[in-house]
Scaffold this active site. Sequence first.
Site, short mmCIF file in Angstrom:
data_model
loop_
_atom_site.label_atom_id
_atom_site.label_comp_id
_atom_site.label_asym_id
_atom_site.label_seq_id
_atom_site.Cartn_x
_atom_site.Cartn_y
_atom_site.Cartn_z
N GLN A 17 17.23 8.41 2.35
CA GLN A 17 17.61 8.45 1.12
C GLN A 17 17.18 9.12 -0.11
O GLN A 17 17.42 9.98 -0.35
CB GLN A 17 17.28 6.75 0.84
CG GLN A 17 16.67 6.99 -0.82
CD GLN A 17 16.02 5.36 -1.33
OE1 GLN A 17 16.63 4.62 -0.90
NE2 GLN A 17 14.79 5.41 -1.31
N GLU A 33 0.84 -1.02 -0.24
CA GLU A 33 0.16 0.15 0.03
C GLU A 33 0.47 1.38 0.06
O GLU A 33 0.34 2.19 -0.66
CB GLU A 33 -1.11 0.00 1.15
CG GLU A 33 -2.43 -0.76 1.23
CD GLU A 33 -2.64 -0.21 0.04
OE1 GLU A 33 -3.67 0.90 -0.21
OE2 GLU A 33 -3.66 -0.88 -1.14
N GLN A 72 23.17 -1.69 -4.12
CA GLN A 72 22.68 -0.92 -2.90
C GLN A 72 22.49 -1.97 -1.89
O GLN A 72 22.38 -1.97 -0.18
CB GLN A 72 22.11 -0.29 -2.35
CG GLN A 72 20.23 -1.32 -2.69
CD GLN A 72 19.22 -0.11 -2.88
OE1 GLN A 72 18.92 0.06 -3.86
NE2 GLN A 72 18.54 -0.31 -2.24
N HIS A 111 3.45 2.16 -1.40
CA HIS A 111 4.40 2.54 -2.85
C HIS A 111 3.17 2.51 -3.47
O HIS A 111 3.00 3.12 -4.45
CB HIS A 111 4.60 1.20 -4.00
CG HIS A 111 5.92 0.26 -2.48
ND1 HIS A 111 5.89 -1.14 -2.53
CD2 HIS A 111 7.48 0.73 -2.76
CE1 HIS A 111 7.18 -1.68 -1.75
NE2 HIS A 111 8.46 -0.36 -2.06
O1 PAF Z 1 13.87 2.97 -2.17
C1 PAF Z 1 14.18 1.64 -2.98
O2 PAF Z 1 13.10 1.02 -3.00
C2 PAF Z 1 15.73 1.45 -3.96
O3 PAF Z 1 16.51 2.15 -3.05
C3 PAF Z 1 15.61 2.64 -4.78
C4 PAF Z 1 15.21 3.84 -4.26
C5 PAF Z 1 14.54 2.17 -5.32
C6 PAF Z 1 16.85 1.92 -5.70
O4 PAF Z 1 17.15 1.25 -6.08
#
Ligand code: PAF
Length: 279
Positions: A150, A31, A57, A33
């Site tokens: 982020q 939800e 990452q 996203h």
């Molecule tokens: O937040 C996320 O899902 C990831 O860090 C992203 C921004 C898609 C980069 O891989």
Amino acid sequence: MTAVAYTRDELAKLLAPARTAFVPTMGALHEGHASLMSTALEYGEQTVVSIFVNPMQFGAGEDLDRYPRTFDADVAICEARGVDVVFAPSVDEVYPGGEPAVTVDPGPLATVLEGKTRPGHFRGVLTVVAKLFGLVQPDVAVFGQKDYQQLALIRRMVNDLCMSVEIVGAETIREDDGLAMSSRNRFLSPDDRRAAAVLSRALRAAQQRAEYGVAAARWAAMSELKAEPGIELDYLKLTTPDLGELADDAEGEARILVAAKVGSTRLIDNMPLFIGGDS
Ligand code: PAF
């Protein structure tokens, strides 16, 4: 109807010359996203969602291999929200020839909080986001405030590297008991799931005591966290809104951030605070 592109060429063919709003994700959509997608729909004539679990990452020993992959369900969520294009490239498509020689240095902000516990993480995040921006060429990109550091670093990158994309930070979506929605929540056992709710409870407790100052807010949050034996605290930190050091006698807007292991799953959360009098 949502179209799916797996390659750069397919993506280029599907992109219309229209104002594009972009939601980068690693899939395992929920939800939270879906709400980013709704925000994107407000900003663009064309909405693109990327689904790519970015190996760059994840550090050694982190959960790259067990990161949830639920592609069909993800596309169904995009479809239901009216997303125009899903971009789901392979690792080779994003990194032909392996890890790039030129990467994005996230600078000093990546040495604290998540960056301290996960060295190299933000270099990987910023590098893939820069690549995805290059491929999708969005006018607007939407990121969740749940990953607050982020979001701050992406804003910084866009500003410092003169990228012409507007960054929108969307509110964190929470479960009924306050737990911030996350793709990793599905790993929580019933006991972990109950324990995990302490993170948002602690942040809310800090918000409620913030009128009495920084120490009172921190103490309120720590009292909640200490009362829950089911978590292993990584950090609890009060900062300025842009993640700088917060003086003990600070007043006004601030942020509180927490990270903890719950069972074998690492969770993060954060909330705004107003220290001192009325906001
Ligand atoms: O937040 C996320 O899902 C990831 O860090 C992203 C921004 C898609 C980069 O891989």
